[in-house]
Design a protein around this motif. Structure first.
Motif, PDB file in Angstrom:
ATOM      1  N   ALA A  45      42.367  33.006  45.431  1.00  0.00           N
ATOM      2  CA  ALA A  45      42.325  34.343  44.853  1.00  0.00           C
ATOM      3  C   ALA A  45      43.750  34.768  44.540  1.00  0.00           C
ATOM      4  O   ALA A  45      44.679  34.462  45.284  1.00  0.00           O
ATOM      5  N   VAL A  46      43.908  35.476  43.425  1.00  0.00           N
ATOM      6  CA  VAL A  46      45.208  35.997  43.016  1.00  0.00           C
ATOM      7  C   VAL A  46      45.083  37.509  42.938  1.00  0.00           C
ATOM      8  O   VAL A  46      44.141  38.030  42.324  1.00  0.00           O
ATOM      9  N   VAL A  47      46.015  38.215  43.579  1.00  0.00           N
ATOM     10  CA  VAL A  47      45.950  39.677  43.592  1.00  0.00           C
ATOM     11  C   VAL A  47      47.224  40.255  42.976  1.00  0.00           C
ATOM     12  O   VAL A  47      48.306  39.673  43.082  1.00  0.00           O
ATOM     13  N   GLY A  48      47.055  41.396  42.350  1.00  0.00           N
ATOM     14  CA  GLY A  48      48.185  42.108  41.772  1.00  0.00           C
ATOM     15  C   GLY A  48      47.726  43.482  41.333  1.00  0.00           C
ATOM     16  O   GLY A  48      46.543  43.824  41.433  1.00  0.00           O
ATOM     17  N   CYS A  49      48.660  44.268  40.838  1.00  0.00           N
ATOM     18  CA  CYS A  49      48.361  45.602  40.334  1.00  0.00           C
ATOM     19  C   CYS A  49      48.993  45.752  38.953  1.00  0.00           C
ATOM     20  O   CYS A  49      50.087  45.235  38.705  1.00  0.00           O
ATOM     21  N   GLY A  50      48.319  46.471  38.068  1.00  0.00           N
ATOM     22  CA  GLY A  50      48.876  46.718  36.742  1.00  0.00           C
ATOM     23  C   GLY A  50      49.128  45.426  35.993  1.00  0.00           C
ATOM     24  O   GLY A  50      48.254  44.559  35.874  1.00  0.00           O
ATOM     25  N   THR A  51      50.349  45.271  35.504  1.00  0.00           N
ATOM     26  CA  THR A  51      50.715  44.069  34.757  1.00  0.00           C
ATOM     27  C   THR A  51      50.435  42.808  35.552  1.00  0.00           C
ATOM     28  O   THR A  51      49.940  41.806  35.011  1.00  0.00           O
ATOM     29  N   SER A  52      50.742  42.810  36.828  1.00  0.00           N
ATOM     30  CA  SER A  52      50.519  41.614  37.646  1.00  0.00           C
ATOM     31  C   SER A  52      49.044  41.244  37.722  1.00  0.00           C
ATOM     32  O   SER A  52      48.693  40.062  37.795  1.00  0.00           O
ATOM     33  N   LEU A  53      48.161  42.223  37.689  1.00  0.00           N
ATOM     34  CA  LEU A  53      46.731  41.933  37.669  1.00  0.00           C
ATOM     35  C   LEU A  53      46.364  41.174  36.399  1.00  0.00           C
ATOM     36  O   LEU A  53      45.607  40.199  36.449  1.00  0.00           O
ATOM     37  N   PHE A  54      46.895  41.594  35.266  1.00  0.00           N
ATOM     38  CA  PHE A  54      46.538  40.933  34.018  1.00  0.00           C
ATOM     39  C   PHE A  54      47.092  39.506  33.960  1.00  0.00           C
ATOM     40  O   PHE A  54      46.437  38.594  33.448  1.00  0.00           O
ATOM     41  N   MET A  55      48.278  39.288  34.507  1.00  0.00           N
ATOM     42  CA  MET A  55      48.796  37.923  34.583  1.00  0.00           C
ATOM     43  C   MET A  55      47.954  37.095  35.554  1.00  0.00           C
ATOM     44  O   MET A  55      47.719  35.902  35.326  1.00  0.00           O
ATOM     45  N   ALA A  56      47.493  37.710  36.633  1.00  0.00           N
ATOM     46  CA  ALA A  56      46.618  37.023  37.580  1.00  0.00           C
ATOM     47  C   ALA A  56      45.323  36.594  36.904  1.00  0.00           C
ATOM     48  O   ALA A  56      44.818  35.488  37.136  1.00  0.00           O
ATOM     49  N   THR A  71      38.997  29.939  41.057  1.00  0.00           N
ATOM     50  CA  THR A  71      40.106  30.886  41.138  1.00  0.00           C
ATOM     51  C   THR A  71      39.622  32.252  40.666  1.00  0.00           C
ATOM     52  O   THR A  71      39.089  32.372  39.564  1.00  0.00           O
ATOM     53  N   ASP A  72      39.814  33.254  41.501  1.00  0.00           N
ATOM     54  CA  ASP A  72      39.446  34.626  41.169  1.00  0.00           C
ATOM     55  C   ASP A  72      40.698  35.482  41.092  1.00  0.00           C
ATOM     56  O   ASP A  72      41.713  35.183  41.738  1.00  0.00           O
ATOM     57  N   ALA A  73      40.613  36.541  40.329  1.00  0.00           N
ATOM     58  CA  ALA A  73      41.714  37.508  40.239  1.00  0.00           C
ATOM     59  C   ALA A  73      41.168  38.893  40.547  1.00  0.00           C
ATOM     60  O   ALA A  73      40.098  39.263  40.054  1.00  0.00           O
ATOM     61  N   PHE A  74      41.924  39.643  41.339  1.00  0.00           N
ATOM     62  CA  PHE A  74      41.482  40.973  41.741  1.00  0.00           C
ATOM     63  C   PHE A  74      42.638  41.961  41.698  1.00  0.00           C
ATOM     64  O   PHE A  74      43.785  41.600  42.029  1.00  0.00           O
ATOM     65  N   ALA A  75      42.320  43.193  41.319  1.00  0.00           N
ATOM     66  CA  ALA A  75      43.233  44.281  41.655  1.00  0.00           C
ATOM     67  C   ALA A  75      43.332  44.329  43.172  1.00  0.00           C
ATOM     68  O   ALA A  75      42.318  44.185  43.873  1.00  0.00           O
ATOM     69  N   GLU A  78      40.876  46.187  45.157  1.00  0.00           N
ATOM     70  CA  GLU A  78      39.478  45.777  45.083  1.00  0.00           C
ATOM     71  C   GLU A  78      39.239  44.429  45.764  1.00  0.00           C
ATOM     72  O   GLU A  78      38.193  43.811  45.564  1.00  0.00           O
ATOM     73  N   PHE A  79      40.166  43.969  46.582  1.00  0.00           N
ATOM     74  CA  PHE A  79      40.023  42.632  47.154  1.00  0.00           C
ATOM     75  C   PHE A  79      38.816  42.554  48.082  1.00  0.00           C
ATOM     76  O   PHE A  79      38.651  43.382  48.976  1.00  0.00           O
ATOM     77  N   PRO A  80      37.957  41.512  47.917  1.00  0.00           N
ATOM     78  CA  PRO A  80      36.758  41.375  48.768  1.00  0.00           C
ATOM     79  C   PRO A  80      37.071  40.583  50.039  1.00  0.00           C
ATOM     80  O   PRO A  80      37.018  39.355  50.063  1.00  0.00           O
ATOM     81  N   PHE A  81      37.369  41.256  51.092  1.00  0.00           N
ATOM     82  CA  PHE A  81      37.788  40.582  52.318  1.00  0.00           C
ATOM     83  C   PHE A  81      36.688  39.730  52.948  1.00  0.00           C
ATOM     84  O   PHE A  81      36.986  38.842  53.749  1.00  0.00           O
ATOM     85  N   GLY A  82      35.443  39.946  52.577  1.00  0.00           N
ATOM     86  CA  GLY A  82      34.366  39.140  53.134  1.00  0.00           C
ATOM     87  C   GLY A  82      34.181  37.805  52.452  1.00  0.00           C
ATOM     88  O   GLY A  82      33.342  37.000  52.876  1.00  0.00           O
ATOM     89  N   ARG A  83      34.939  37.518  51.411  1.00  0.00           N
ATOM     90  CA  ARG A  83      34.804  36.272  50.660  1.00  0.00           C
ATOM     91  C   ARG A  83      35.817  35.249  51.168  1.00  0.00           C
ATOM     92  O   ARG A  83      36.951  35.596  51.477  1.00  0.00           O
ATOM     93  N   ALA A  84      35.399  33.988  51.233  1.00  0.00           N
ATOM     94  CA  ALA A  84      36.249  32.943  51.812  1.00  0.00           C
ATOM     95  C   ALA A  84      37.140  32.296  50.752  1.00  0.00           C
ATOM     96  O   ALA A  84      36.659  31.875  49.698  1.00  0.00           O
ATOM     97  N   TYR A  85      38.434  32.212  51.058  1.00  0.00           N
ATOM     98  CA  TYR A  85      39.397  31.528  50.195  1.00  0.00           C
ATOM     99  C   TYR A  85      40.274  30.629  51.047  1.00  0.00           C
ATOM    100  O   TYR A  85      40.495  30.873  52.236  1.00  0.00           O
ATOM    101  N   ASP A  86      40.802  29.578  50.394  1.00  0.00           N
ATOM    102  CA  ASP A  86      41.739  28.695  51.070  1.00  0.00           C
ATOM    103  C   ASP A  86      43.165  29.225  51.000  1.00  0.00           C
ATOM    104  O   ASP A  86      43.995  28.925  51.868  1.00  0.00           O
ATOM    105  N   ARG A  87      43.447  30.002  49.951  1.00  0.00           N
ATOM    106  CA  ARG A  87      44.794  30.545  49.750  1.00  0.00           C
ATOM    107  C   ARG A  87      44.687  31.783  48.872  1.00  0.00           C
ATOM    108  O   ARG A  87      43.833  31.858  47.985  1.00  0.00           O
ATOM    109  N   VAL A  88      45.586  32.726  49.122  1.00  0.00           N
ATOM    110  CA  VAL A  88      45.712  33.899  48.259  1.00  0.00           C
ATOM    111  C   VAL A  88      47.130  33.930  47.707  1.00  0.00           C
ATOM    112  O   VAL A  88      48.102  33.707  48.448  1.00  0.00           O
ATOM    113  N   VAL A  89      47.235  34.171  46.415  1.00  0.00           N
ATOM    114  CA  VAL A  89      48.534  34.354  45.767  1.00  0.00           C
ATOM    115  C   VAL A  89      48.718  35.843  45.506  1.00  0.00           C
ATOM    116  O   VAL A  89      47.875  36.474  44.863  1.00  0.00           O
TER     117      VAL A  89
END
Length: 302
Positions: A45-56, A71-75, A78-89
């Motif tokens: 999962a890749v997280v960011g806000c504003g411009t960083s969200l769109f690049m994500a 690969t998912d991208a989230f503001a 809005e990150f879904p903490f109940g979802r399993a990921y191996d890494r977050v960027v």
């Protein structure tokens, strides 16, 4: 405000993008950087806000399409903490954005922070850090940090980016068509799935820098309602290949259709220039955008 000094920092940062991209390509090839970024097969999962969200969003689609893994991208909010990921960027220029800091603090999986400013709260919390200090900015409005981060990701995915750099240099060197600056409504379309994030970022840049009426959509969605607003005052700018006939449909409304065979990220550089020119025409200074700050840092009670 003196127009001669307006946009001084923004213009310098826009112009520096090809050089920053070359440095990002070299950085992506370094073993330490490669080890910090997501490995093939990881669920990310890749997280960011504003411009960083769109690049994500752009990176997430590129990574999946390249076969590197889900690969998912989230503001960040809005990150879904109940979802399993191996890494977050965590993608953040300042490393101080409250929503991103809060996500990284709560995560129990490896976190890679890609930042413009090391030694900040996000980098203190992350497991690994890729710092792009050479692409950090004085401007509030992001340009080179965002595009350089996406170049880093693209290079790590194995893309050859020589053409993208050359296209960016051309986008900086040639004059923009004069009639583009005279428009009063701007719509940006993502012609390929990964460029929908770029279209959203183009709209945000026009909105932030020049207070323009801007919208963005996946290209195929444009016919499903948004074309209704298009008229003689509109510019419709496409990033990447679009559905057949769409340009003719825009022309029939009286709007200005604009699409070129260039790397879509280089087209975003051209939009950066357009945003500045429109801002200056309206007596605005993109170095001091209205109601914005370099980083959103919230009071705990907010």
């Amino acid at each position: 405000m003196h127009i001669s000094s307006a946009a001084r920092h923004t213009n310098a940062e826009i112009a520096s993008q090809p050089g920053c991209w070359r440095r990002a390509v070299a950085l992506a090839a370094e073993p330490e950087t490669a080890a910090a970024l997501p490995r093939r097969g990881e669920r990310v999962a890749v997280v960011g806000c504003g411009t960083s969200l769109f690049m994500a969003q752009a990176y997430a689609r590129l990574r999946e399409d390249a076969g590197h893994g889900e690969t998912d991208a989230f503001a960040a909010s809005e990150f879904p903490f109940g979802r399993a990921y191996d890494r977050v960027v965590a993608l953040t220029r300042s490393g101080t954005t409250t929503e991103v800091v809060d996500v990284v603090r709560r995560l129990e999986v490896p976190v890679t922070a890609v930042v413009g400013t090391p030694g900040t709260p996000v980098t203190a919390l992350a497991d690994q850090v890729v710092a792009l200090e050479f692409a950090d900015e004085r401007s509030v409005v992001q340009t080179r940090f965002a595009t350089t981060a996406l170049v880093l990701f693209r290079a790590h995915l194995g893309e050859r980016l020589e053409r993208a750099v050359l296209d960016a240099e051309q986008a900086l060197a040639e004059p923009l068509p004069e009639d583009l600056v005279q428009r009063d409504q701007f719509t940006f379309l993502g012609g390929a799935p990964w460029t929908t994030g770029l279209a959203a970022e183009a709209a945000l840049k026009m909105r932030e820098a020049s207070l323009s009426w801007t919208e963005s959509y996946p290209a195929a969605e444009y016919r499903h309602g948004p074309i209704a607003i298009t008229d003689e005052g509109s510019l419709v700018w496409a990033f990447g290949a679009v559905p057949a006939g769409l340009g003719a449909e825009v022309a029939a409304t009286g709007g200005r259709w604009f699409a070129r065979d260039r790397d879509p990220l280089a087209e975003l550089v051209a939009v950066h220039r357009l945003a500045v020119e429109v801002a200056l025409l309206r007596g605005l200074d993109p170095d001091t955008p209205r109601n914005l700050s370099r980083s959103v840092i919230l009071d705990p009670a907010t």
